[in-house]
Design a protein around this motif. Structure first.
Motif, PDB file in Angstrom:
ATOM      1  N   GLY A   1      17.407  -1.191 -10.472  1.00 45.74           N
ATOM      2  CA  GLY A   1      17.828   0.065  -9.836  1.00 45.74           C
ATOM      3  C   GLY A   1      17.033   0.300  -8.370  1.00 45.74           C
ATOM      4  O   GLY A   1      17.040   2.280  -8.260  1.00 45.74           O
ATOM      5  N   TYR A   2      16.017   0.207  -8.374  1.00 49.81           N
ATOM      6  CA  TYR A   2      15.421   0.543  -7.115  1.00 49.81           C
ATOM      7  C   TYR A   2      15.559   0.713  -6.299  1.00 49.81           C
ATOM      8  O   TYR A   2      15.174   2.233  -5.590  1.00 49.81           O
TER       9      TYR A   2
ATOM     10  N   ALA B   1      17.904   4.842  -1.986  1.00 50.21           N
ATOM     11  CA  ALA B   1      19.316   5.085  -1.720  1.00 50.21           C
ATOM     12  C   ALA B   1      19.717   6.715  -2.259  1.00 50.21           C
ATOM     13  O   ALA B   1      20.124   7.598  -1.064  1.00 50.21           O
ATOM     14  N   VAL B   2      19.946   6.941  -3.237  1.00 51.26           N
ATOM     15  CA  VAL B   2      19.685   8.105  -3.929  1.00 51.26           C
ATOM     16  C   VAL B   2      18.694   9.445  -3.326  1.00 51.26           C
ATOM     17  O   VAL B   2      19.230  10.256  -2.949  1.00 51.26           O
TER      18      VAL B   2
ATOM     19  N   ARG C   1       0.932  -1.294  -0.106  1.00 49.38           N
ATOM     20  CA  ARG C   1      -0.163  -0.037  -0.125  1.00 49.38           C
ATOM     21  C   ARG C   1       0.521   0.950   0.050  1.00 49.38           C
ATOM     22  O   ARG C   1      -0.011   2.183  -0.187  1.00 49.38           O
ATOM     23  N   SER C   2       2.035   1.115   0.188  1.00 48.18           N
ATOM     24  CA  SER C   2       2.933   2.729   0.819  1.00 48.18           C
ATOM     25  C   SER C   2       3.346   3.358  -0.815  1.00 48.18           C
ATOM     26  O   SER C   2       3.032   1.632  -1.224  1.00 48.18           O
ATOM     27  N   ALA C   3       3.958   4.374  -0.489  1.00 47.37           N
ATOM     28  CA  ALA C   3       4.316   5.042  -1.775  1.00 47.37           C
ATOM     29  C   ALA C   3       5.431   4.374  -2.308  1.00 47.37           C
ATOM     30  O   ALA C   3       6.229   3.873  -1.414  1.00 47.37           O
ATOM     31  N   ILE C   4       5.611   4.156  -3.286  1.00 48.16           N
ATOM     32  CA  ILE C   4       6.966   3.742  -4.118  1.00 48.16           C
ATOM     33  C   ILE C   4       8.179   4.166  -4.004  1.00 48.16           C
ATOM     34  O   ILE C   4       9.005   3.850  -3.304  1.00 48.16           O
ATOM     35  N   TYR C   5       8.385   5.762  -3.973  1.00 51.19           N
ATOM     36  CA  TYR C   5       9.663   6.575  -3.097  1.00 51.19           C
ATOM     37  C   TYR C   5       9.456   7.367  -1.982  1.00 51.19           C
ATOM     38  O   TYR C   5       7.859   8.015  -1.976  1.00 51.19           O
TER      39      TYR C   5
ATOM     40  N   LEU D   1      14.571   5.622 -14.761  1.00 46.43           N
ATOM     41  CA  LEU D   1      13.653   6.578 -13.769  1.00 46.43           C
ATOM     42  C   LEU D   1      15.172   6.387 -12.622  1.00 46.43           C
ATOM     43  O   LEU D   1      15.743   7.233 -11.763  1.00 46.43           O
ATOM     44  N   LEU D   2      16.066   5.350 -12.397  1.00 45.46           N
ATOM     45  CA  LEU D   2      17.127   5.468 -11.784  1.00 45.46           C
ATOM     46  C   LEU D   2      18.161   6.804 -12.249  1.00 45.46           C
ATOM     47  O   LEU D   2      18.815   7.082 -11.740  1.00 45.46           O
TER      48      LEU D   2
END
Length: 563
Positions: free
Chosen positions: A290-291, A296-297, A213-217, A335-336
């Motif tokens: 790269g998720y 980390a970024v 359910r949480s936001a991806i980022y 995206l990365l």
């Protein structure tokens, strides 16, 4: 609206979208589960590949990724052999575009196995490609065997499943529906978009029900500060992201041409994997989609020097993986690359003393911009990053960066990573030319006589030129009318006229015509009013000088480029 209506939007499509969305989300979860199982078996845990690879010595990394490429190559070679034998493509977009009746089952499954081997061993490739393909396959099977309704084409069911599959990966239902509409349909027509949204939303609700359910980022609580400096940095990110997207497409193209010299697919993917493994010695962060690295970024764990190295190596690794024919997607790698690019530019701006605020927020701006440039679907990129971060304050900068990035790539005339996009652009350009071009471009010579010349000469000219009508002009070239060869023949046979009679006695002065400065579309509309193959073209409404003829065939040839 009736169930059997001709429109793409009907109650049947709305109701069918719900089970399609549920099934697609379960398929993507199954794919994820297989990747996790492989990690547990070969790396002793369910960590991301960037961390799991540390279970082995760095000397083994090229061999691991290379071996995964070899295995992936065997599966892909088998799928390609079937495709060549049946002269069909596996891509679900071909079904949505009505080039195929259904998504091929065997080739989709073997391509998925190839993707699992590549992803599981650390190839720099996204998971979303095979996930969406398998979701589309699931939808295709349901459309063929479970949902046999006249009101719904299999291509519409596949489109719903593809949108649902993508939504399951990124928890972004609206962006996923927009993506399929932009990429596959070339339009965002309401009639075709609503069932996609229903399917995509159902998929996300299913994921939520199962605990995802949480936001991806993790940017939901951060606030983007709009000021002249941050807007300037945003514009810079958009332009640089456009160049980065163009460079990525260029590198992938060069990589594909280079690897194409190797006909053996296992060897090709093995060499590609080995090369990525060599790059991983410098940084394991380039492995996988790269998720985890994006997280980390966004947390600020990587310093500027590490970000620069990661940017270069990730672009190279992705080009190598995609170029060697590894089955997967470009979304998460894009995206990365965008996240790294955005943070680098914002950090450099902060380093020279510019008040950019939280530099890490620009990671989201870069993500949307690079994704828009690589996919050339800016609306999808904007919505996807907004839905993945759940941060509405990013809307304006993401809009600016995405539009600038996609426009930069478009102006550089770079081909899209999705061939169907290039076809949409070509059709759009052809439609623009059709609507705005002028008739003068299509004028051909037309047989013309003066009023006092004989009908016998008109028959001779018609026979020579093979035209039904001969145009009549005065000595100054002014259009007066036409004579019909059929009328001449009938009247000669009825002895109403002789072959020596002047053409003026059978001239039709009310014959339709067009002007050279009218648009092609106006010429098309003129033909729609008559059953003629040719229309005379005059210079203007005042002088009415005869210039030649406009043929219906020439307009049809022009229109076929976008119809």
């Amino acid at each position: 609206m009736s169930v059997g209506g001709k429109h793409a939007l009907n109650w049947t499509s709305i109701l069918v979208a719900i089970p399609i969305g549920c099934a697609a989300s379960l398929v993507t979860l199954g794919f994820r589960g297989i990747i996790t199982l492989i990690n547990n078996l070969f790396f002793g845990g369910d960590q991301d590949i960037t961390r799991a690879m540390a279970a082995y010595s760095w000397l083994c990394w090229p061999l691991i990724v290379g071996l995964g490429g070899v295995i992936a190559g065997f599966f892909l070679n088998y799928a390609a052999t079937i495709e060549r034998a049946k002269t069909v493509q596996t891509d679900y977009l071909e079904v949505i575009n009505a080039r195929l009746d259904s998504v091929p089952t065997r080739t989709s499954l073997f391509r998925a196995l190839s993707s699992i081997a590549s992803i599981g061993s650390g190839a720099s490739i996204g998971k979303e490609g095979p996930m969406v393909q398998l979701a589309a396959l699931c939808g295709s099977i349901m459309g063929r065997y479970c949902i046999k309704l006249r009101a719904l084409k299999n291509s519409d069911v596949v489109a719903m499943a593809a949108a649902a599959g993508l939504a399951s990966v990124y928890h972004a239902p609206l962006a996923s529906a927009i993506f399929v509409a932009e990429i596959a349909f070339g339009i965002s027509a309401l009639q075709r978009l609503i069932p996609l949204i229903i399917a995509a939303a159902t998929a996300v609700m299913t994921m939520w029900t199962l605990g995802y359910r949480s936001a991806i980022y993790p940017f939901a609580d951060a606030q983007f500060d709009l000021n002249p400096t941050t807007i300037t940095v945003t514009i810079l990110i958009g332009l640089v992201a456009g160049l980065a997207g163009w460079l990525m497409i260029f590198m992938i193209g060069k990589s594909k041409r280079g690897f194409a010299r190797i006909n053996n697919l296992p060897l090709r993917l093995g060499l590609g994997g080995f090369a990525v493994g060599v790059l991983a010695i410098a940084s394991t962060d380039i492995l996988g989609n790269g998720y985890e690295v994006i997280i980390a970024v966004m947390s600020g764990s990587l310093m500027l020097k590490a970000l620069l190295v990661l940017l270069v190596l990730k672009m190279l690794a992705t080009a190598l993986s995609v170029g060697s024919s590894a089955v997967g997607g470009l979304f998460t790698p894009s995206l990365l690359i965008g996240a790294v690019l955005g943070v680098i530019i914002a950090s450099m701006a902060a380093w020279v003393g510019l008040p950019v605020g939280n530099a890490l927020l620009f990671a989201a701006v870069g993500m949307a911009a690079v994704l828009a440039s690589v996919s050339q679907a800016p609306l999808m990129a904007m919505l996807m990053v907004l839905e993945m971060t759940l941060n509405s304050s990013l809307l304006f900068p993401i809009m600016i960066a995405s539009v600038l990035a996609s426009m930069t790539v478009y102006r550089l005339q770079s081909s899209s990573t999705y061939p169907v996009i290039s076809r949409h652009f070509s059709r759009s350009d052809a439609k623009f030319d059709f609507d705005n071009g002028i008739i003068a471009q299509f004028i051909v010579a037309g047989a013309a006589l003066q009023p006092e010349e004989s009908v016998g000469k008109a028959l001779a000219v018609s026979s020579l030129k093979r035209e039904r009508f001969v145009y009549i002009v005065n000595p100054h070239g002014q259009f007066l009318g036409v004579v019909s060869i059929h009328d001449i023949s009938r009247k000669v046979l009825n002895h109403d006229i002789t072959l020596d009679s002047p053409v003026s006695v059978v001239m039709d002065e009310d014959f339709p015509y067009v002007y050279e400065n009218q648009t092609i579309r106006e010429g098309w509309e003129a033909f729609a009013q008559v059953t003629l193959e040719r229309l005379p073209v005059l210079n203007n409404a005042v002088e009415k000088k005869f210039l030649g003829a406009l043929t219906k065939t020439s307009l049809i040839q022009k229109a076929k480029d976008f119809i």
